[in-house]
Scaffold this motif. Structure first.
Motif, PDB file in Angstrom:
ATOM      1  N   ASP A 281       4.287   5.724  -5.646  1.00 43.32           N
ATOM      2  CA  ASP A 281       3.095   4.964  -6.023  1.00 43.32           C
ATOM      3  C   ASP A 281       3.003   3.663  -5.234  1.00 43.32           C
ATOM      4  OD1 ASP A 281       2.336   6.896  -7.826  1.00 43.32           O
ATOM      5  OD2 ASP A 281       3.103   5.844  -9.592  1.00 43.32           O
ATOM      6  N   GLU A 282       4.142   3.003  -5.097  1.00 43.13           N
ATOM      7  CA  GLU A 282       4.165   1.750  -4.343  1.00 43.13           C
ATOM      8  C   GLU A 282       3.832   1.979  -2.871  1.00 43.13           C
ATOM      9  OE1 GLU A 282       8.049   0.232  -5.065  1.00 43.13           O
ATOM     10  OE2 GLU A 282       7.600  -0.491  -7.087  1.00 43.13           O
TER      11      GLU A 282
ATOM     12  N   THR B 249       0.099   2.315  -2.624  1.00 44.79           N
ATOM     13  CA  THR B 249      -0.519   1.008  -2.848  1.00 44.79           C
ATOM     14  C   THR B 249      -0.397   0.123  -1.617  1.00 44.79           C
ATOM     15  OG1 THR B 249      -0.105   1.098  -5.233  1.00 44.79           O
ATOM     16  CG2 THR B 249      -0.474  -1.074  -4.269  1.00 44.79           C
TER      17      THR B 249
ATOM     18  N   PRO C 225       7.998  -0.787  -0.229  1.00 48.88           N
ATOM     19  CA  PRO C 225       7.944   0.053  -1.425  1.00 48.88           C
ATOM     20  C   PRO C 225       9.200   0.906  -1.620  1.00 48.88           C
ATOM     21  CG  PRO C 225       6.609   1.005   0.321  1.00 48.88           C
ATOM     22  CD  PRO C 225       7.056  -0.337   0.809  1.00 48.88           C
TER      23      PRO C 225
END
Length: 431
Positions: free
Chosen positions: A176-177, A180, A172
């Protein structure tokens, strides 16, 4: 080798000491100028290890070409014992000739009058012109040099390449990544592998999230320090980092501990998919377990927008102790250890970076799965507030770790941040 920061004197303890140099005042050697000492002593922090001993043996051999009658005694001081050891040295005058200090502690020890002014000697060292300017400045106070950079490192996110590949996750770049990726791996592994480690007692790691969000720890305004933990940008980082724990993506058992007290072992043993630390940690991981090391990689610490944000500039400096009676020989040994040849050998052995601009610009580290990302992270680094009171704020009072711990345990963000910011401002401005 443990890569921890040296906790220096707290303000109260510092007042208890009244220092008087027994020699080595400024750039002089007292009454010992021109005389070869039988022995000098160098204190290095951490535990003895074969790679470091190998490099120090070469540095000693180089030193003895200039000082053939002088032996060098190397003493290893465990990081947890460093504060007391150096306090005792200040109190008794029985300190080393050369000492290793964390690069964020140089200004603290110089402020305690513990380190010799080596400005003139450094100016005469031919390789000194290539020392990384930003790192050198960490060992300078009021234009005077008190400590010389030895090695540097920067933290990145270590990860399991096999788990990422198995579950279709890419390294990432954004916050946000990162969430996730942690959730996908944790869910796919049925909870047997935690998504990421986010220990509370980890100012140096959390700082990357703070700076990445556009926040600051503290800045100088009108000649005084002003804490900036309560800005919207800084609060955003606090909410995100503590949210990794509150959202169940990072284990609660790391609340109240640092990256070495649990996260490192769990990552080595395959119990956590991602953990933040430096490239230098590989020898420590291998001592715990080599089962997963072939599948370990790294990526730069994510930011909200995906750019490579600032990371905390870690590392160690070497200094001549103020009470040394053999300052000239001590400085020669210091430069033998920190020479380009030996600094690069040390950095390569223990996965750090040498502190010379010409060595860093050659691209020699780009292909390494851990040092490659770390080299990219090194392009954007910052340091702690440059004040002798930073040690009191971070090491003794643990203001930022306490703030993170309180939020992780349920204290409202605004309440914890307001308290921490006041404590930080008061502490950084104390006399």
């Amino acid at each position: 080798m443990k890569f921890s920061k040296l906790a220096a004197l707290g303000a109260g303890a510092a007042l208890a000491f009244s220092l008087s140099a027994c020699g080595g005042d400024g750039d002089g050697d007292g009454g010992n100028a021109g005389r070869e000492p039988a022995k000098i002593t160098a204190w290095f922090m951490g535990a003895a290890n074969e790679p470091q001993d190998k490099v120090l043996a070469q540095a000693k051999a180089d030193f003895r070409q200039k000082h053939p009658k002088t032996d060098v005694e190397v003493v290893y001081v465990p990081w947890p014992d460093a504060t007391k050891k150096l306090q005792d040295a200040l109190n008794t005058g029985q300190g080393p000739d050369v000492v290793e200090i964390g690069n964020d502690q140089a200004v603290t020890w110089a402020g305690q009058d513990a380190l010799a002014d080596i400005t003139k000697r450094f100016a005469g060292w031919s390789e000194g012109k290539d020392v990384v300017k930003g790192s050198l400045e960490l060992g300078q106070v009021d234009g005077k040099t008190y400590a010389v950079p030895w090695y540097a490192g920067v933290r990145v996110v270590w990860y399991r390449k096999d788990l990422f590949a198995e579950h279709g996750v890419q390294p990432p770049k954004t916050w946000d990544e990162l969430k996730t990726a942690a959730k996908r791996i944790q869910d796919a592994e049925g909870g047997d592998v935690a998504g990421i480690a986010a220990p509370s007692d980890f100012t140096n790691g959390f700082a990357s999230f703070l700076w990445g969000a556009g926040g600051e720890i503290a800045v100088q305004e009108g000649g005084k320090w002003a804490g900036k933990l309560d800005t919207p940008e800084s609060k955003k980082a606090v909410e995100y980092y503590t949210g990794l724990v509150k959202d169940g993506l990072a284990p609660k058992k790391y609340i109240g501990v640092n990256e070495l007290a649990g996260p490192q072992r769990d990552f080595a043993n395959g119990k956590v998919a991602m953990y933040i630390d430096g490239a230098w940690t590989l020898p420590q991981i291998e001592k715990i377990s080599k089962k997963h090391t072939a599948q370990m990689g790294a990526f730069t610490i994510p930011t909200p927008t995906g750019q490579v944000g600032p990371a905390f500039a870690g590392g160690s400096h070497l200094a001549v102790w103020k009470d040394s009676k053999h300052a000239a020989a001590a400085f020669d040994y210091l430069t033998s250890v920190t020479s380009k040849k030996n600094a690069k050998a040390f950095a390569d052995e223990l996965k750090f970076f040498p502190q010379f601009s010409d060595l860093l610009s050659g691209g020699a580290y780009a292909g390494d799965p851990i040092q490659g990302p770390a080299a990219a992270q090194m392009a954007n680094v910052k340091g702690a507030p440059k004040t002798p009171n930073w040690t009191e704020a971070d090491q003794n009072k643990k203001i930022i770790p306490t703030m993170l711990k309180e939020v992780m345990n349920g204290t409202p963000v605004d309440q914890a941040v307001a308290k921490a910011n006041k404590d930080l401002t008061d502490t950084l401005n104390q006399g």
